[in-house]
Design a protein around this motif. Structure first.
Motif, PDB file in Angstrom:
ATOM      1  N   GLY A 299      61.088 175.569   3.716  1.00  0.00           N
ATOM      2  CA  GLY A 299      59.936 175.765   2.839  1.00  0.00           C
ATOM      3  C   GLY A 299      60.078 176.983   1.956  1.00  0.00           C
ATOM      4  N   GLU A 300      60.603 178.054   2.521  1.00  0.00           N
ATOM      5  CA  GLU A 300      60.807 179.282   1.743  1.00  0.00           C
ATOM      6  C   GLU A 300      61.766 179.033   0.579  1.00  0.00           C
ATOM      7  OE1 GLU A 300      62.836 183.714   2.329  1.00  0.00           O
ATOM      8  OE2 GLU A 300      62.494 182.417   4.061  1.00  0.00           O
ATOM      9  N   TYR A 301      62.845 178.285   0.836  1.00  0.00           N
ATOM     10  CA  TYR A 301      63.816 178.012  -0.218  1.00  0.00           C
ATOM     11  C   TYR A 301      63.229 177.069  -1.267  1.00  0.00           C
ATOM     12  CZ  TYR A 301      68.132 176.480  -2.494  1.00  0.00           C
ATOM     13  OH  TYR A 301      69.099 176.178  -3.420  1.00  0.00           O
ATOM     14  N   LEU A 302      62.537 176.026  -0.816  1.00  0.00           N
ATOM     15  CA  LEU A 302      62.004 175.025  -1.740  1.00  0.00           C
ATOM     16  C   LEU A 302      60.883 175.568  -2.615  1.00  0.00           C
ATOM     17  CD1 LEU A 302      62.003 171.943   0.643  1.00  0.00           C
ATOM     18  CD2 LEU A 302      63.433 172.252  -1.390  1.00  0.00           C
ATOM     19  N   ALA A 303      60.297 176.678  -2.221  1.00  0.00           N
ATOM     20  CA  ALA A 303      59.237 177.270  -3.031  1.00  0.00           C
ATOM     21  C   ALA A 303      59.762 177.741  -4.379  1.00  0.00           C
ATOM     22  CB  ALA A 303      58.607 178.438  -2.276  1.00  0.00           C
ATOM     23  N   ASN A 304      61.078 178.007  -4.453  1.00  0.00           N
ATOM     24  CA  ASN A 304      61.665 178.513  -5.699  1.00  0.00           C
ATOM     25  C   ASN A 304      62.872 177.721  -6.183  1.00  0.00           C
ATOM     26  OD1 ASN A 304      59.984 181.023  -5.963  1.00  0.00           O
ATOM     27  ND2 ASN A 304      60.928 181.475  -3.983  1.00  0.00           N
ATOM     28  N   HIS A 305      63.261 176.680  -5.434  1.00  0.00           N
ATOM     29  CA  HIS A 305      64.445 175.911  -5.804  1.00  0.00           C
ATOM     30  C   HIS A 305      64.176 174.422  -5.619  1.00  0.00           C
ATOM     31  CE1 HIS A 305      65.880 179.899  -4.497  1.00  0.00           C
ATOM     32  NE2 HIS A 305      66.832 179.756  -5.395  1.00  0.00           N
ATOM     33  N   SER A 306      64.949 173.613  -6.323  1.00  0.00           N
ATOM     34  CA  SER A 306      64.858 172.159  -6.198  1.00  0.00           C
ATOM     35  C   SER A 306      66.069 171.636  -5.439  1.00  0.00           C
ATOM     36  CB  SER A 306      64.799 171.520  -7.590  1.00  0.00           C
ATOM     37  OG  SER A 306      64.798 170.110  -7.492  1.00  0.00           O
ATOM     38  N   ASP A 307      65.809 170.848  -4.386  1.00  0.00           N
ATOM     39  CA  ASP A 307      66.880 170.281  -3.574  1.00  0.00           C
ATOM     40  C   ASP A 307      66.321 169.028  -2.913  1.00  0.00           C
ATOM     41  OD1 ASP A 307      68.624 169.608  -1.427  1.00  0.00           O
ATOM     42  OD2 ASP A 307      69.421 171.646  -1.409  1.00  0.00           O
ATOM     43  N   GLU A 308      66.656 167.862  -3.450  1.00  0.00           N
ATOM     44  CA  GLU A 308      66.051 166.616  -2.983  1.00  0.00           C
ATOM     45  C   GLU A 308      66.339 166.341  -1.514  1.00  0.00           C
ATOM     46  OE1 GLU A 308      67.058 163.346  -5.448  1.00  0.00           O
ATOM     47  OE2 GLU A 308      66.228 164.218  -7.282  1.00  0.00           O
ATOM     48  N   ALA A 309      67.581 166.542  -1.103  1.00  0.00           N
ATOM     49  CA  ALA A 309      67.941 166.277   0.291  1.00  0.00           C
ATOM     50  C   ALA A 309      67.182 167.213   1.228  1.00  0.00           C
ATOM     51  CB  ALA A 309      69.448 166.434   0.488  1.00  0.00           C
ATOM     52  N   LEU A 310      67.110 168.481   0.872  1.00  0.00           N
ATOM     53  CA  LEU A 310      66.391 169.441   1.710  1.00  0.00           C
ATOM     54  C   LEU A 310      64.896 169.156   1.689  1.00  0.00           C
ATOM     55  CD1 LEU A 310      66.726 171.905   3.533  1.00  0.00           C
ATOM     56  CD2 LEU A 310      66.396 173.355   1.516  1.00  0.00           C
ATOM     57  N   GLN A 311      64.387 168.666   0.555  1.00  0.00           N
ATOM     58  CA  GLN A 311      62.972 168.306   0.474  1.00  0.00           C
ATOM     59  C   GLN A 311      62.635 167.198   1.469  1.00  0.00           C
ATOM     60  OE1 GLN A 311      60.348 169.547  -1.503  1.00  0.00           O
ATOM     61  NE2 GLN A 311      59.154 168.203  -0.169  1.00  0.00           N
ATOM     62  N   ARG A 312      63.505 166.186   1.534  1.00  0.00           N
ATOM     63  CA  ARG A 312      63.268 165.095   2.504  1.00  0.00           C
ATOM     64  C   ARG A 312      63.334 165.623   3.932  1.00  0.00           C
ATOM     65  NH1 ARG A 312      66.613 162.377  -1.237  1.00  0.00           N
ATOM     66  NH2 ARG A 312      68.446 162.692   0.091  1.00  0.00           N
ATOM     67  N   LEU A 317      60.746 167.534   8.977  1.00  0.00           N
ATOM     68  CA  LEU A 317      60.476 168.640   9.894  1.00  0.00           C
ATOM     69  C   LEU A 317      58.976 168.887  10.027  1.00  0.00           C
ATOM     70  CD1 LEU A 317      63.304 171.063   8.723  1.00  0.00           C
ATOM     71  CD2 LEU A 317      63.103 170.064  11.008  1.00  0.00           C
ATOM     72  N   GLY A 318      58.222 168.590   8.957  1.00  0.00           N
ATOM     73  CA  GLY A 318      56.780 168.731   9.028  1.00  0.00           C
ATOM     74  C   GLY A 318      56.168 167.853  10.099  1.00  0.00           C
ATOM     75  N   THR A 319      56.754 166.684  10.334  1.00  0.00           N
ATOM     76  CA  THR A 319      56.248 165.817  11.400  1.00  0.00           C
ATOM     77  C   THR A 319      56.581 166.372  12.773  1.00  0.00           C
ATOM     78  OG1 THR A 319      58.245 164.425  11.588  1.00  0.00           O
ATOM     79  CG2 THR A 319      56.651 163.846   9.883  1.00  0.00           C
ATOM     80  N   ARG A 320      57.596 167.194  12.856  1.00  0.00           N
ATOM     81  CA  ARG A 320      57.996 167.777  14.135  1.00  0.00           C
ATOM     82  C   ARG A 320      57.121 168.962  14.524  1.00  0.00           C
ATOM     83  NH1 ARG A 320      59.731 163.790  15.127  1.00  0.00           N
ATOM     84  NH2 ARG A 320      61.875 163.108  15.488  1.00  0.00           N
ATOM     85  N   VAL A 321      56.626 169.683  13.526  1.00  0.00           N
ATOM     86  CA  VAL A 321      55.840 170.883  13.822  1.00  0.00           C
ATOM     87  C   VAL A 321      54.340 170.635  13.680  1.00  0.00           C
ATOM     88  CG1 VAL A 321      57.718 172.374  13.134  1.00  0.00           C
ATOM     89  CG2 VAL A 321      55.991 171.758  11.443  1.00  0.00           C
ATOM     90  N   GLY A 322      53.961 169.378  13.402  1.00  0.00           N
ATOM     91  CA  GLY A 322      52.549 169.041  13.319  1.00  0.00           C
ATOM     92  C   GLY A 322      51.882 169.471  12.038  1.00  0.00           C
ATOM     93  N   ALA A 323      52.672 169.627  10.995  1.00  0.00           N
ATOM     94  CA  ALA A 323      52.100 170.038   9.699  1.00  0.00           C
ATOM     95  C   ALA A 323      52.595 169.101   8.622  1.00  0.00           C
ATOM     96  CB  ALA A 323      52.516 171.463   9.364  1.00  0.00           C
ATOM     97  N   TYR A 324      51.693 168.670   7.749  1.00  0.00           N
ATOM     98  CA  TYR A 324      52.123 167.871   6.616  1.00  0.00           C
ATOM     99  C   TYR A 324      52.830 168.803   5.638  1.00  0.00           C
ATOM    100  CZ  TYR A 324      48.995 164.307   8.409  1.00  0.00           C
ATOM    101  OH  TYR A 324      48.387 163.393   9.215  1.00  0.00           O
ATOM    102  N   PRO A 325      53.861 168.330   4.975  1.00  0.00           N
ATOM    103  CA  PRO A 325      54.559 169.196   4.008  1.00  0.00           C
ATOM    104  C   PRO A 325      53.626 169.601   2.883  1.00  0.00           C
ATOM    105  CG  PRO A 325      55.260 166.916   3.766  1.00  0.00           C
ATOM    106  CD  PRO A 325      54.432 166.983   5.021  1.00  0.00           C
ATOM    107  N   GLU A 326      53.617 170.884   2.604  1.00  0.00           N
ATOM    108  CA  GLU A 326      52.794 171.378   1.510  1.00  0.00           C
ATOM    109  C   GLU A 326      53.448 171.037   0.175  1.00  0.00           C
ATOM    110  OE1 GLU A 326      52.394 175.494   2.141  1.00  0.00           O
ATOM    111  OE2 GLU A 326      51.259 175.306   4.008  1.00  0.00           O
ATOM    112  N   ALA A 327      52.619 170.978  -0.882  1.00  0.00           N
ATOM    113  CA  ALA A 327      53.163 170.681  -2.215  1.00  0.00           C
ATOM    114  C   ALA A 327      54.042 171.833  -2.665  1.00  0.00           C
ATOM    115  CB  ALA A 327      52.028 170.473  -3.213  1.00  0.00           C
ATOM    116  N   ILE A 328      55.295 171.527  -2.991  1.00  0.00           N
ATOM    117  CA  ILE A 328      56.221 172.551  -3.453  1.00  0.00           C
ATOM    118  C   ILE A 328      56.225 172.606  -4.979  1.00  0.00           C
ATOM    119  CG2 ILE A 328      58.615 173.325  -3.370  1.00  0.00           C
ATOM    120  CD1 ILE A 328      57.089 173.450  -0.739  1.00  0.00           C
TER     121      ILE A 328
END
Length: 375
Positions: A299-312, A317-328
């Motif tokens: 999340g920290e990286y995606l806040a300032n960079h674009s990476d489709e594979a990492l975004q997916r 990972l959001g499903t693993r930690v019980g949080a929906y992915p926030e809008a980047i």
């Protein structure tokens, strides 16, 4: 012998025409230094055209014979001209330099770089040939020319420079290093190791790093790690070496060590290598079972960079930690699962609790478990 590695098209060393008069006052030297500092600052800010003007103004302060300061400023001016897109201007200055000193191999080499980038292959090849001849077919220069030509698709012409370099007898540690580099580039790993080990024994520091790469590429991770660690003793903040150590640890399943190396690498990495380091660090956290840390780093990286594979991966990972992915990004919205939740609730009423999946029995590393079903 060359004593620095010259990056393709970027370390542009040139000489600007300045008046050849007598004397140079301290006042003009001070003004020259001031404009030089201004130009460097402008380059750091990305104002290359402005930097070129400042460097020229610095050169205009010269009222004496050409000295080291004028030449140094000219290096910066040439780089600024190239980065501003003024390739014609850069070529013009290189030509002036060659007219001034026809034995200056570096001017030929650097002008050849510009010609090659502009697709003027014949002129580039002519300049490279002159540069190599004037510099005694130095192995390091031959390696640079080979890489430039090979990257431009001129493989046959590139190969001739490797053949020329390999015919030379090494005279010092740098020669051994670059001959080892040539053997590495051609896939002759045995000779690469032989020459690089000799260079290392003679104190050529970079040989240790390239040896580590050779060992890693041939599957000898233990020796690669040994070489990287030896290099790190002298260069503890080298992000590239730390990143490679992290990759080796990750591939061998030593996730704790991988996380340590990659975290250090992340702190000092440049933009070109940061993405790879972050992806490896996320993988190391994930494989270790620390989904929260993996999610946070991604999340920290995606806040300032674009990476489709990492975004997916971040969304997973959001499903693993019980949080929906926030809008980047502005156009990325959290998933709307309201309808699915209602359907799931209805289905749950008809499912016997004894048939539900026991979370304690879930093993994320069990090959029989299909992650796609969970997603």
């Amino acid at each position: 012998m060359i004593r620095r590695r010259i990056a393709l098209f970027f370390l542009l060393t040139v000489f600007a025409l300045v008046p050849v008069l007598s004397g140079c006052t301290s006042r003009s030297e001070a003004a020259m230094a001031e404009y030089k500092a201004l130009g460097i600052s402008q380059m750091e800010e990305g104002d290359f055209a402005g930097a070129a003007d400042s460097f020229q103004t610095a050169l205009d302060q010269s009222v004496g014979t050409l000295g080291a300061q004028e030449i140094d400023i000219s290096y910066y001016k040439a780089l600024a001209l190239f980065l501003s897109g003024d390739t014609d201007g850069a070529i013009e200055v290189y030509t002036a330099l060659i007219d001034y000193d026809e034995d200056n191999w570096e001017a030929y080499y650097l002008r050849g770089n510009i010609y090659l980038k502009e697709g003027q292959d014949d002129q580039a090849l002519a300049d490279y040939a002159e540069a190599a001849s004037l510099n005694g077919n130095d192995p390091e220069l031959c390696v640079h020319i080979y890489e430039n030509l090979a990257n431009s698709g001129l493989q046959e012409d590139a190969q001739s420079y490797l053949d020329t370099a390999l015919s030379m007898e090494p005279s010092d540690s740098a020669d051994y290093y670059y001959l080892g580099d040539i053997y590495y580039l051609t896939g002759d790993y045995d000779n690469a190791k032989t020459y690089l080990l000799t260079a290392r024994e003679q104190g050529y520091d970079e040989a240790t790093l390239l040896l580590a790469t050779v060992y890693a590429d041939t599957g000898d991770d233990a020796s690669a790690r040994e070489m990287y660690e030896a290099y790190m003793e002298e260069h503890p903040d080298d992000a590239a070496a730390l990143g490679r150590l992290g990759e080796i640890a990750l591939s061998s399943g030593d996730y704790e060590q991988a996380i340590s190396y990659l975290t250090q690498a992340k702190e000092t990495a440049d933009e070109a290598s940061l993405g790879t380091i972050v992806n490896n660090l996320v993988a190391a956290y994930e494989y270790s079972g620390d989904f929260q840390s993996a999610y946070n780093v991604a999340g920290e990286y995606l806040a300032n960079h674009s990476d489709e594979a990492l975004q997916r991966e971040y969304e997973f990972l959001g499903t693993r930690v019980g949080a929906y992915p926030e809008a980047i990004e502005d156009d990325l919205e959290p998933l709307d699962l309201s309808d699915q939740d209602e359907e799931s609730s209805n289905e749950d009423e008809s499912i016997d609790e004894s048939e539900s999946l026991d979370e304690d029995e879930y093993d994320p590393y069990d090959d029989s478990y299909d992650e796609e079903d969970d997603r």
